[in-house]
Design an enzyme around this catalytic site. Sequence first.
Site, PDB file in Angstrom:
ATOM      1  N   ASP A 135     -10.480  18.993   0.259  1.00 50.10           N
ATOM      2  CA  ASP A 135     -10.234  18.959   1.702  1.00 50.10           C
ATOM      3  C   ASP A 135      -8.764  19.293   1.918  1.00 50.10           C
ATOM      4  O   ASP A 135      -7.975  19.325   0.967  1.00 50.10           O
ATOM      5  CB  ASP A 135     -10.617  17.595   2.307  1.00 50.10           C
ATOM      6  CG  ASP A 135      -9.839  16.451   1.678  1.00 50.10           C
ATOM      7  OD1 ASP A 135      -8.605  16.411   1.848  1.00 50.10           O
ATOM      8  OD2 ASP A 135     -10.457  15.594   1.003  1.00 50.10           O
TER       9      ASP A 135
ATOM     10  N   ASP B 152      -5.603   8.511  -7.323  1.00 47.86           N
ATOM     11  CA  ASP B 152      -6.019   9.398  -6.236  1.00 47.86           C
ATOM     12  C   ASP B 152      -4.909  10.430  -6.021  1.00 47.86           C
ATOM     13  O   ASP B 152      -3.742  10.060  -5.869  1.00 47.86           O
ATOM     14  CB  ASP B 152      -6.261   8.572  -4.968  1.00 47.86           C
ATOM     15  CG  ASP B 152      -6.655   9.418  -3.755  1.00 47.86           C
ATOM     16  OD1 ASP B 152      -6.459  10.654  -3.788  1.00 47.86           O
ATOM     17  OD2 ASP B 152      -7.142   8.836  -2.773  1.00 47.86           O
TER      18      ASP B 152
ATOM     19  N   LYS C 169      -6.303  -0.430  -8.079  1.00 47.55           N
ATOM     20  CA  LYS C 169      -7.154   0.607  -7.501  1.00 47.55           C
ATOM     21  C   LYS C 169      -7.165   1.818  -8.431  1.00 47.55           C
ATOM     22  O   LYS C 169      -6.467   1.864  -9.439  1.00 47.55           O
ATOM     23  CB  LYS C 169      -6.653   0.994  -6.106  1.00 47.55           C
ATOM     24  CG  LYS C 169      -6.703  -0.142  -5.102  1.00 47.55           C
ATOM     25  CD  LYS C 169      -8.086  -0.369  -4.526  1.00 47.55           C
ATOM     26  CE  LYS C 169      -8.376   0.655  -3.451  1.00 47.55           C
ATOM     27  NZ  LYS C 169      -9.667   0.397  -2.788  1.00 47.55           N
TER      28      LYS C 169
ATOM     29  N   HIS D   1       0.853  -1.177   0.000  1.00 45.57           N
ATOM     30  CA  HIS D   1       0.000   0.000   0.000  1.00 45.57           C
ATOM     31  C   HIS D   1       0.901   1.242   0.000  1.00 45.57           C
ATOM     32  O   HIS D   1       1.894   1.291   0.733  1.00 45.57           O
ATOM     33  CB  HIS D   1      -0.862  -0.069   1.261  1.00 45.57           C
ATOM     34  CG  HIS D   1      -1.754   1.106   1.472  1.00 45.57           C
ATOM     35  ND1 HIS D   1      -1.280   2.345   1.831  1.00 45.57           N
ATOM     36  CD2 HIS D   1      -3.096   1.211   1.379  1.00 45.57           C
ATOM     37  CE1 HIS D   1      -2.302   3.176   1.944  1.00 45.57           C
ATOM     38  NE2 HIS D   1      -3.411   2.526   1.680  1.00 45.57           N
TER      39      HIS D   1
ATOM     40  N   HIS E 265      -6.098  16.362   1.013  1.00 43.98           N
ATOM     41  CA  HIS E 265      -5.744  16.240  -0.402  1.00 43.98           C
ATOM     42  C   HIS E 265      -5.024  17.485  -0.921  1.00 43.98           C
ATOM     43  O   HIS E 265      -4.168  17.390  -1.799  1.00 43.98           O
ATOM     44  CB  HIS E 265      -6.980  15.902  -1.252  1.00 43.98           C
ATOM     45  CG  HIS E 265      -7.365  14.462  -1.122  1.00 43.98           C
ATOM     46  ND1 HIS E 265      -8.304  14.030  -0.213  1.00 43.98           N
ATOM     47  CD2 HIS E 265      -6.903  13.352  -1.751  1.00 43.98           C
ATOM     48  CE1 HIS E 265      -8.408  12.704  -0.296  1.00 43.98           C
ATOM     49  NE2 HIS E 265      -7.571  12.270  -1.219  1.00 43.98           N
TER      50      HIS E 265
ATOM     51  N   CYS F 151      -3.831  12.158  -3.594  1.00 42.53           N
ATOM     52  CA  CYS F 151      -2.955  12.156  -2.413  1.00 42.53           C
ATOM     53  C   CYS F 151      -1.757  11.235  -2.611  1.00 42.53           C
ATOM     54  O   CYS F 151      -0.707  11.449  -1.996  1.00 42.53           O
ATOM     55  CB  CYS F 151      -3.728  11.813  -1.145  1.00 42.53           C
ATOM     56  SG  CYS F 151      -4.429  10.160  -1.087  1.00 42.53           S
ATOM     57  N   TYR F 152      -1.894  10.214  -3.472  1.00 43.85           N
ATOM     58  CA  TYR F 152      -0.754   9.330  -3.732  1.00 43.85           C
ATOM     59  C   TYR F 152       0.314  10.012  -4.587  1.00 43.85           C
ATOM     60  O   TYR F 152       1.397   9.455  -4.778  1.00 43.85           O
ATOM     61  CB  TYR F 152      -1.214   8.008  -4.352  1.00 43.85           C
ATOM     62  CG  TYR F 152      -1.958   7.186  -3.332  1.00 43.85           C
ATOM     63  CD1 TYR F 152      -1.279   6.638  -2.252  1.00 43.85           C
ATOM     64  CD2 TYR F 152      -3.335   7.019  -3.402  1.00 43.85           C
ATOM     65  CE1 TYR F 152      -1.952   5.939  -1.276  1.00 43.85           C
ATOM     66  CE2 TYR F 152      -4.028   6.313  -2.425  1.00 43.85           C
ATOM     67  CZ  TYR F 152      -3.323   5.777  -1.365  1.00 43.85           C
ATOM     68  OH  TYR F 152      -3.988   5.096  -0.388  1.00 43.85           O
TER      69      TYR F 152
ATOM     70  N   ASP G 137      -9.028  14.501  -4.716  1.00 46.81           N
ATOM     71  CA  ASP G 137      -8.624  13.137  -5.062  1.00 46.81           C
ATOM     72  C   ASP G 137      -8.654  12.931  -6.586  1.00 46.81           C
ATOM     73  O   ASP G 137      -7.655  12.581  -7.221  1.00 46.81           O
ATOM     74  CB  ASP G 137      -9.586  12.234  -4.270  1.00 46.81           C
ATOM     75  CG  ASP G 137      -9.701  10.804  -4.739  1.00 46.81           C
ATOM     76  OD1 ASP G 137      -9.270  10.479  -5.846  1.00 46.81           O
ATOM     77  OD2 ASP G 137     -10.274  10.005  -3.975  1.00 46.81           O
TER      78      ASP G 137
ATOM     79  N   ARG H 151      -2.767   1.194  -4.491  1.00 44.48           N
ATOM     80  CA  ARG H 151      -2.520  -0.245  -4.525  1.00 44.48           C
ATOM     81  C   ARG H 151      -2.797  -0.747  -5.934  1.00 44.48           C
ATOM     82  O   ARG H 151      -3.493  -0.084  -6.699  1.00 44.48           O
ATOM     83  CB  ARG H 151      -3.470  -0.964  -3.555  1.00 44.48           C
ATOM     84  CG  ARG H 151      -3.123  -0.820  -2.115  1.00 44.48           C
ATOM     85  CD  ARG H 151      -4.162  -1.497  -1.242  1.00 44.48           C
ATOM     86  NE  ARG H 151      -5.302  -0.628  -0.986  1.00 44.48           N
ATOM     87  CZ  ARG H 151      -6.477  -1.073  -0.513  1.00 44.48           C
ATOM     88  NH1 ARG H 151      -6.656  -2.361  -0.281  1.00 44.48           N
ATOM     89  NH2 ARG H 151      -7.457  -0.234  -0.288  1.00 44.48           N
TER      90      ARG H 151
HETATM   91 ZN   LIG Z   1      -6.719  10.294  -1.364  1.00 48.78          ZN
END
Ligand SMILES: [Zn+2]
Length: 420
Positions: A345, A283, A280, A234, A348, A285-286, A338, A277
């Site tokens: 938010d 996103d 998935k 992850h 993020h 934030c990654y 995201d 992952r």
């Molecule tokens: Zn995220």
Amino acid sequence: MEEEVVTPLRCFGEHHKSELFTDDNVKTVTSVEQKKVECSVQEVLNMFQENHKIPQPTLLREQHYVYLKRGLRYLSDAYECLDASRPWLCYWILHSLELLDKPVPASISSDVCQFLARCQCPTGGFAGGPGQQAHLAPTYAAVNALCIIGTEEAYSVIDRQKLLEFLYSVKQPDGSFVMHVGGEVDVRSAYCAAAVASLTNIITPTLFEGTPGWIVSCQNWEGGLGGVPGLEAHGGYTFCGTAAMVILGKEDMLDLKSLLRWVVSRQMRFEGGFQGRCNKLVDGCYSFWQAGLLPLLHRALYKEGDPMLSQSSWMFEQQALQEYILLCCQNPAGGLVDKPGKSRDFYHTCYCLSGLSIAQHFGGHDFHLELIIGNDDNRLEPTHPVYNICPEKVTQAFEHFRKLPVPAQREGAGNTSNPS
Ligand SMILES: [Zn+2]
């Protein structure tokens, strides 16, 4: 009229559509969701192209600033669920502002210091809010926030003797850490402990005994790290485990090549951003949790004398990630998200901007190359890939706390608080 030299965008290139996902005629829940996301990204790109004669993405600097500045003083009801994460909100906002090179007024910085002082527990460490239980995650956020502020007042908030006692109280005999007394073990806690202990110069010879060996056991056959041994790899855990190993100087104990292969395979071919992952969705934030691994890996492989290392770029598509963040992750009213259609938010916002910064800056303090997609005004300040605060704030904290002696380990402290 002056000709503007612009970098052609990857996402408008003729080959970009060939990167679309193919399900080989096997429809699954995952493949349907993946196609939906690609459609929404394509819609955003189409709309952008229709509205801009010269398609150059722009960082909405002022809008993000207004959104962040307001968050330091006032939060909407939607943040009630984050009542136990208030030091995180301070850190996410302060770090986003330093990346944008926006100053925080001294009076607000001082208020943040006083608020974080109220989150510090009598037993050491910081809690998610005043009167709550000490926990490693808000402890990391609070120490980072105080180091970003970087004033004498901020540094003196941290009770280092008590912080060390707190770290011993959550240390386990196998080298791992629980997040709080009686709480769960996972690799985040090892990173939070290593980050705050190294920044504030409280590392004793026994504090991280057994920790590198435990972290290595979280690396699985995929190449990335899971939260505990045996779990799926992850992005968040992989970052935490790897950064902790870098702090402890033991990154060579990891299988760096398989880690590298895992993380570069997490960048999405069409979207340009990262997934957390395997299988998935992308996103924002990654952009930090995954792309932030590449500077750590680059340095680790450099230390090993790898002759194949690039001297001009990280081992991911820096341009594609910038395009994803700038075109797909900005809320027009400020704040980042995201993926298209999601709401903004502070979490993020912080990690999209941190990832954008990683993608813009190659190298370290001795050698530095910039790749800024769009206008030069899109440039963010660099971030330290281990602590994720600006590098000069890391140096300043090291210099400040280096002058103070490492606190003595209290007699009988440590390894005494196993959760039953
Ligand atoms: Zn995220």
